[in-house]
Design a protein around this motif. Structure first.
Motif: not given
Length: 289
Positions: A23-24, A27-29, A54, A56, A175, A177, A184
């Protein structure tokens, strides 16, 4: 002082493996960054290997499914290692007891439901109300769009009085989105510590997730690793703790701190910002490309 580079290719020959944040960075979410995808593909084409590392809070196969839906091609990476993998292992080992109050959302159900093979015969983890709990497991806020850590003050005060430990499945604080900034699990874990509670972490910048990544790829001490990430307190601090070089993506979480051109950070502003945080990544770049 950090060296600002133009592309990953400028330094890629010096490394065998990338530990790349998602993320970042990739991809950007919502959708992948095409230039980042191409940079990872080019690194692999020259013999490098890419671990998507990640925070996640889900087992890695859920992360892979999300990447597939988002359109991230599988030829851009070799392996995925998540904070959810490392934290899940600790939960089933009983790090915060067998009866837990779960602060979680539906998308993280697999964290509790998918029992790793090595824990199939272990006593079950039971999700209960706070009053009955032996510990807390947090994968994310119940309503990550509208809530903040302050909304949890009352239950966390009770948890602290009960002496409960909080297992944090995602040490990230925030984060983005798309254009929306979300809190988070790490924000809640930090809030709990500020209140005097005890939080346990297993993702970046903490050692368990790096150990898991090394084991997954069978890396030895001579492997040249570069960590790529936009989280100064997670990706960059974690790399420093592991003794590996880092490439800081300035156009991620801190995109508005280094001038008006997200792709090209201003050196003076970047140096000052890093000094205030006592961090010094070897390299920096606006966006991964």
């Amino acid at each position: 002082m950090t060296q600002i580079i133009n592309s990953l290719a400028d330094i890629s020959a010096d490394y065998d493996v990338l530990f790349c944040d998602l993320w970042g960075c990739l991809h950007n979410g919502v959708e992948p960054y095409p230039a980042a995808v191409q940079a990872l593909r080019a690194f692999r084409a020259k013999g490098g290997r890419v671990v998507l590392l990640t925070n996640a809070p889900r087992p890695q196969h859920y992360v892979v499914a999300q990447l597939d839906r988002m359109g991230v091609p599988r030829d851009a990476w070799d392996a995925v290692v998540s904070s959810g993998d490392a934290a899940q292992d600790a939960m089933f080992a009983g790090a915060v007891g067998r009866k837990v109050w779960a602060i979680s959302v539906a998308k993280d159900e697999g964290f509790f439901a998918d029992i790793p093979e090595e824990w199939k015969d272990a006593p079950a983890i039971e999700r209960v109300e706070l009053e009955e709990a032996e510990g807390i497991v947090c994968t994310g806020l119940f309503d990550e769009v509208n809530e903040t850590p302050d909304d949890y003050r009352a239950p966390l005060m009770l948890a602290k009085e009960k002496g409960l430990k909080l297992l944090c499945a995602n040490p990230d604080i925030i984060v983005d989105l798309g254009e929306t900034r979300l809190y988070c699990a790490g924000a809640l874990a930090e809030y709990y510590e500020d209140m005097g509670g005890t939080s346990l972490y297993f993702g970046k910048p903490h050692a368990p997730i790096y150990d898991l990544a090394r084991r997954k790829l069978g890396l030895d001490e001579d492997t040249r690793i570069l960590a790529v990430g936009d989280g100064i307190a997670t990706d960059i601090r974690g790399a420093a703790g592991e003794g590996i070089d880092a490439l800081f993506i300035t156009g991620g979480l801190a995109f508005d701190q280094f001038g008006t051109d997200v792709e090209n950070p201003e050196a003076a502003k970047l140096a000052e910002w890093l000094a205030l945080r006592s961090e010094n990544p070897r390299y920096s770049i606006g966006r991964l490309r």
